[in-house]
Design a protein around this motif. Sequence first.
Motif, PDB file in Angstrom:
ATOM      1  N   LYS A  28      59.828  -9.735  -4.405  1.00 47.79           N
ATOM      2  CA  LYS A  28      58.577  -9.064  -4.723  1.00 47.79           C
ATOM      3  C   LYS A  28      57.997  -8.396  -3.482  1.00 47.79           C
ATOM      4  O   LYS A  28      58.037  -8.963  -2.394  1.00 47.79           O
ATOM      5  CB  LYS A  28      57.575 -10.069  -5.304  1.00 47.79           C
ATOM      6  CG  LYS A  28      58.010 -10.687  -6.603  1.00 47.79           C
ATOM      7  CD  LYS A  28      58.019  -9.674  -7.725  1.00 47.79           C
ATOM      8  CE  LYS A  28      58.581 -10.297  -8.986  1.00 47.79           C
ATOM      9  NZ  LYS A  28      58.684  -9.332 -10.077  1.00 47.79           N
ATOM     10  N   LYS A  29      57.448  -7.183  -3.674  1.00 46.95           N
ATOM     11  CA  LYS A  29      56.918  -6.430  -2.532  1.00 46.95           C
ATOM     12  C   LYS A  29      55.460  -6.759  -2.257  1.00 46.95           C
ATOM     13  O   LYS A  29      54.982  -6.569  -1.143  1.00 46.95           O
ATOM     14  CB  LYS A  29      57.047  -4.923  -2.815  1.00 46.95           C
ATOM     15  CG  LYS A  29      58.467  -4.438  -2.946  1.00 46.95           C
ATOM     16  CD  LYS A  29      59.176  -4.461  -1.623  1.00 46.95           C
ATOM     17  CE  LYS A  29      60.579  -3.923  -1.757  1.00 46.95           C
ATOM     18  NZ  LYS A  29      61.413  -4.252  -0.593  1.00 46.95           N
ATOM     19  N   ASN A  30      54.744  -7.227  -3.295  1.00 46.00           N
ATOM     20  CA  ASN A  30      53.315  -7.494  -3.130  1.00 46.00           C
ATOM     21  C   ASN A  30      53.117  -8.838  -2.419  1.00 46.00           C
ATOM     22  O   ASN A  30      53.754  -9.827  -2.758  1.00 46.00           O
ATOM     23  CB  ASN A  30      52.654  -7.498  -4.503  1.00 46.00           C
ATOM     24  CG  ASN A  30      51.156  -7.532  -4.405  1.00 46.00           C
ATOM     25  OD1 ASN A  30      50.580  -8.569  -4.131  1.00 46.00           O
ATOM     26  ND2 ASN A  30      50.527  -6.392  -4.612  1.00 46.00           N
ATOM     27  N   ILE A  88      50.542 -10.969  -2.376  1.00 42.74           N
ATOM     28  CA  ILE A  88      49.991 -12.058  -3.189  1.00 42.74           C
ATOM     29  C   ILE A  88      51.075 -12.631  -4.097  1.00 42.74           C
ATOM     30  O   ILE A  88      51.128 -13.847  -4.315  1.00 42.74           O
ATOM     31  CB  ILE A  88      48.770 -11.554  -3.985  1.00 42.74           C
ATOM     32  CG1 ILE A  88      47.612 -11.329  -3.019  1.00 42.74           C
ATOM     33  CG2 ILE A  88      48.355 -12.551  -5.047  1.00 42.74           C
ATOM     34  CD1 ILE A  88      46.339 -10.911  -3.677  1.00 42.74           C
ATOM     35  N   LYS A  89      51.966 -11.758  -4.597  1.00 46.40           N
ATOM     36  CA  LYS A  89      53.087 -12.252  -5.402  1.00 46.40           C
ATOM     37  C   LYS A  89      53.979 -13.181  -4.588  1.00 46.40           C
ATOM     38  O   LYS A  89      54.496 -14.171  -5.088  1.00 46.40           O
ATOM     39  CB  LYS A  89      53.908 -11.070  -5.922  1.00 46.40           C
ATOM     40  CG  LYS A  89      53.373 -10.458  -7.198  1.00 46.40           C
ATOM     41  CD  LYS A  89      53.591 -11.389  -8.359  1.00 46.40           C
ATOM     42  CE  LYS A  89      52.937 -10.912  -9.621  1.00 46.40           C
ATOM     43  NZ  LYS A  89      53.523  -9.704 -10.154  1.00 46.40           N
ATOM     44  N   ILE A 107      52.276 -16.515  -4.503  1.00 48.21           N
ATOM     45  CA  ILE A 107      52.460 -17.195  -5.800  1.00 48.21           C
ATOM     46  C   ILE A 107      53.855 -17.811  -5.869  1.00 48.21           C
ATOM     47  O   ILE A 107      54.037 -18.951  -6.308  1.00 48.21           O
ATOM     48  CB  ILE A 107      52.225 -16.200  -6.955  1.00 48.21           C
ATOM     49  CG1 ILE A 107      50.744 -15.859  -7.057  1.00 48.21           C
ATOM     50  CG2 ILE A 107      52.703 -16.771  -8.277  1.00 48.21           C
ATOM     51  CD1 ILE A 107      50.428 -14.814  -8.094  1.00 48.21           C
ATOM     52  N   ASP A 147      51.090  -3.783  -0.246  1.00 43.95           N
ATOM     53  CA  ASP A 147      52.508  -3.538  -0.482  1.00 43.95           C
ATOM     54  C   ASP A 147      53.270  -3.622   0.829  1.00 43.95           C
ATOM     55  O   ASP A 147      52.888  -3.011   1.835  1.00 43.95           O
ATOM     56  CB  ASP A 147      52.689  -2.160  -1.115  1.00 43.95           C
ATOM     57  CG  ASP A 147      54.071  -1.996  -1.703  1.00 43.95           C
ATOM     58  OD1 ASP A 147      54.235  -2.262  -2.891  1.00 43.95           O
ATOM     59  OD2 ASP A 147      54.982  -1.610  -0.948  1.00 43.95           O
ATOM     60  N   SER A 204      56.153 -12.073 -12.946  1.00 40.44           N
ATOM     61  CA  SER A 204      56.582 -10.775 -13.472  1.00 40.44           C
ATOM     62  C   SER A 204      55.425  -9.913 -13.968  1.00 40.44           C
ATOM     63  O   SER A 204      55.628  -8.731 -14.236  1.00 40.44           O
ATOM     64  CB  SER A 204      57.613 -10.966 -14.583  1.00 40.44           C
ATOM     65  OG  SER A 204      57.120 -11.853 -15.549  1.00 40.44           O
ATOM     66  N   ILE A 205      54.206 -10.467 -14.081  1.00 42.98           N
ATOM     67  CA  ILE A 205      53.079  -9.668 -14.574  1.00 42.98           C
ATOM     68  C   ILE A 205      52.512  -8.818 -13.441  1.00 42.98           C
ATOM     69  O   ILE A 205      52.386  -9.279 -12.312  1.00 42.98           O
ATOM     70  CB  ILE A 205      52.017 -10.609 -15.189  1.00 42.98           C
ATOM     71  CG1 ILE A 205      52.465 -11.007 -16.582  1.00 42.98           C
ATOM     72  CG2 ILE A 205      50.660  -9.953 -15.242  1.00 42.98           C
ATOM     73  CD1 ILE A 205      51.502 -11.872 -17.316  1.00 42.98           C
ATOM     74  N   LYS A 206      52.204  -7.544 -13.762  1.00 44.85           N
ATOM     75  CA  LYS A 206      51.754  -6.611 -12.728  1.00 44.85           C
ATOM     76  C   LYS A 206      50.289  -6.812 -12.364  1.00 44.85           C
ATOM     77  O   LYS A 206      49.906  -6.599 -11.215  1.00 44.85           O
ATOM     78  CB  LYS A 206      51.981  -5.177 -13.202  1.00 44.85           C
ATOM     79  CG  LYS A 206      53.439  -4.743 -13.164  1.00 44.85           C
ATOM     80  CD  LYS A 206      53.545  -3.265 -13.433  1.00 44.85           C
ATOM     81  CE  LYS A 206      54.920  -2.714 -13.155  1.00 44.85           C
ATOM     82  NZ  LYS A 206      56.038  -3.607 -13.424  1.00 44.85           N
ATOM     83  N   LEU A 251      47.351  -8.706 -11.094  1.00 43.22           N
ATOM     84  CA  LEU A 251      47.355  -9.909 -10.257  1.00 43.22           C
ATOM     85  C   LEU A 251      46.402 -10.979 -10.767  1.00 43.22           C
ATOM     86  O   LEU A 251      46.686 -12.168 -10.636  1.00 43.22           O
ATOM     87  CB  LEU A 251      46.999  -9.533  -8.816  1.00 43.22           C
ATOM     88  CG  LEU A 251      48.117  -8.851  -8.043  1.00 43.22           C
ATOM     89  CD1 LEU A 251      47.635  -8.465  -6.664  1.00 43.22           C
ATOM     90  CD2 LEU A 251      49.318  -9.746  -7.920  1.00 43.22           C
ATOM     91  N   ALA A 272      48.203 -12.882 -13.310  1.00 45.42           N
ATOM     92  CA  ALA A 272      49.213 -13.730 -12.674  1.00 45.42           C
ATOM     93  C   ALA A 272      48.585 -14.991 -12.099  1.00 45.42           C
ATOM     94  O   ALA A 272      49.152 -16.087 -12.209  1.00 45.42           O
ATOM     95  CB  ALA A 272      49.920 -12.946 -11.576  1.00 45.42           C
ATOM     96  N   ARG A 277      45.967  -4.819  -8.306  1.00 44.14           N
ATOM     97  CA  ARG A 277      47.106  -4.246  -9.007  1.00 44.14           C
ATOM     98  C   ARG A 277      48.350  -4.380  -8.127  1.00 44.14           C
ATOM     99  O   ARG A 277      48.304  -4.103  -6.927  1.00 44.14           O
ATOM    100  CB  ARG A 277      46.835  -2.774  -9.301  1.00 44.14           C
ATOM    101  CG  ARG A 277      47.754  -2.141 -10.298  1.00 44.14           C
ATOM    102  CD  ARG A 277      47.426  -2.530 -11.720  1.00 44.14           C
ATOM    103  NE  ARG A 277      48.536  -2.114 -12.593  1.00 44.14           N
ATOM    104  CZ  ARG A 277      48.819  -2.694 -13.723  1.00 44.14           C
ATOM    105  NH1 ARG A 277      48.095  -3.708 -14.145  1.00 44.14           N
ATOM    106  NH2 ARG A 277      49.821  -2.271 -14.451  1.00 44.14           N
ATOM    107  N   SER A 278      49.466  -4.784  -8.744  1.00 45.21           N
ATOM    108  CA  SER A 278      50.714  -4.922  -8.003  1.00 45.21           C
ATOM    109  C   SER A 278      51.729  -3.916  -8.539  1.00 45.21           C
ATOM    110  O   SER A 278      51.711  -3.580  -9.714  1.00 45.21           O
ATOM    111  CB  SER A 278      51.235  -6.343  -8.150  1.00 45.21           C
ATOM    112  OG  SER A 278      52.574  -6.394  -7.767  1.00 45.21           O
ATOM    113  N   GLU A 279      52.593  -3.440  -7.663  1.00 44.85           N
ATOM    114  CA  GLU A 279      53.602  -2.473  -8.094  1.00 44.85           C
ATOM    115  C   GLU A 279      54.787  -3.152  -8.765  1.00 44.85           C
ATOM    116  O   GLU A 279      55.540  -2.519  -9.482  1.00 44.85           O
ATOM    117  CB  GLU A 279      54.097  -1.640  -6.907  1.00 44.85           C
ATOM    118  CG  GLU A 279      53.069  -0.668  -6.357  1.00 44.85           C
ATOM    119  CD  GLU A 279      52.567   0.326  -7.405  1.00 44.85           C
ATOM    120  OE1 GLU A 279      53.404   0.901  -8.117  1.00 44.85           O
ATOM    121  OE2 GLU A 279      51.351   0.500  -7.522  1.00 44.85           O
ATOM    122  N   ASP A 280      54.987  -4.440  -8.488  1.00 46.01           N
ATOM    123  CA  ASP A 280      56.128  -5.124  -9.104  1.00 46.01           C
ATOM    124  C   ASP A 280      55.690  -6.411  -9.795  1.00 46.01           C
ATOM    125  O   ASP A 280      54.558  -6.831  -9.699  1.00 46.01           O
ATOM    126  CB  ASP A 280      57.219  -5.431  -8.076  1.00 46.01           C
ATOM    127  CG  ASP A 280      56.689  -6.171  -6.869  1.00 46.01           C
ATOM    128  OD1 ASP A 280      57.394  -6.301  -5.886  1.00 46.01           O
ATOM    129  OD2 ASP A 280      55.519  -6.621  -6.935  1.00 46.01           O
TER     130      ASP A 280
END
Lengths: 153, 81
Positions: free
Chosen positions: A31-33, A35-36, A39, A123, B22-24, B26, B29, B78-81
């Motif tokens: 994942k590039k974000n 915060i992701k 998580i 990003d 997987s949800i864009k 945030l 998520a 908002r996330s791009e992926d």
Amino acid sequence: MSGVIDIVYAEYNYWIYVTLMMIGFYAMIAKKNLIKKVIGANIFQTAIFLFYVSLADITDGTAPIIVGHGAEHAEHVEHAADVIYTNPVPHCLILTAIVVAVSTTAVALALIIRIYNEYGSLDEDVILAARRELQPEFSEHARQKGVAEVSEQ
Amino acid sequence: MIWILDITMLFFLVICAIAAISIKDLLSAIIILSAYSLIMAIVWVEMHSVDVGFTEAAVGAGITTVLFIATLARTEGRSED
């Protein structure tokens, strides 16, 4: 063959823990974000906690609280030796690890806020591009040029 | 351990983990991650580790979510992926 099925069936907690761990690992890498990524790190950590707590669990065991302790339940004391407890030591380890996990999450999120104020994006690609523009000496091209200059000397 | 409850909760756990990464959006998520922590707390209480269970419910599902949402309020949602 039935041995394999028995292992898959009896140890399903471990299969779920490996699955969750790989889901978190994938999120941290792909994942590039930012915060992701945090998580994903959280999911990875809880998967390891699940492994430890699954290790501690015993079939027909009960929660590690002494049965029949105290005067009002004195008639149960003779049965206390028959009670099987789950292992409490991994529980103590994981109790500490949960607090550490929250602390690392808090530090990571504080760094993310700082990065967002500096670069205006979460990003990874945008941040790395901005870094190359701000400090060209860190860019891949400049690094390779430096290596070439050193090898010429 | 009640094995049918255990298997159901572990199944929901995997679904929540996949959805959370997987949800864009945030905020969605993060809320799904909170649900993940709460399901994990149920799994632990059901595996007789009650102290870890309520610590996870308070700290994992509570404080972590608050920290994530506070971060989201200061950055973008908002996330791009």
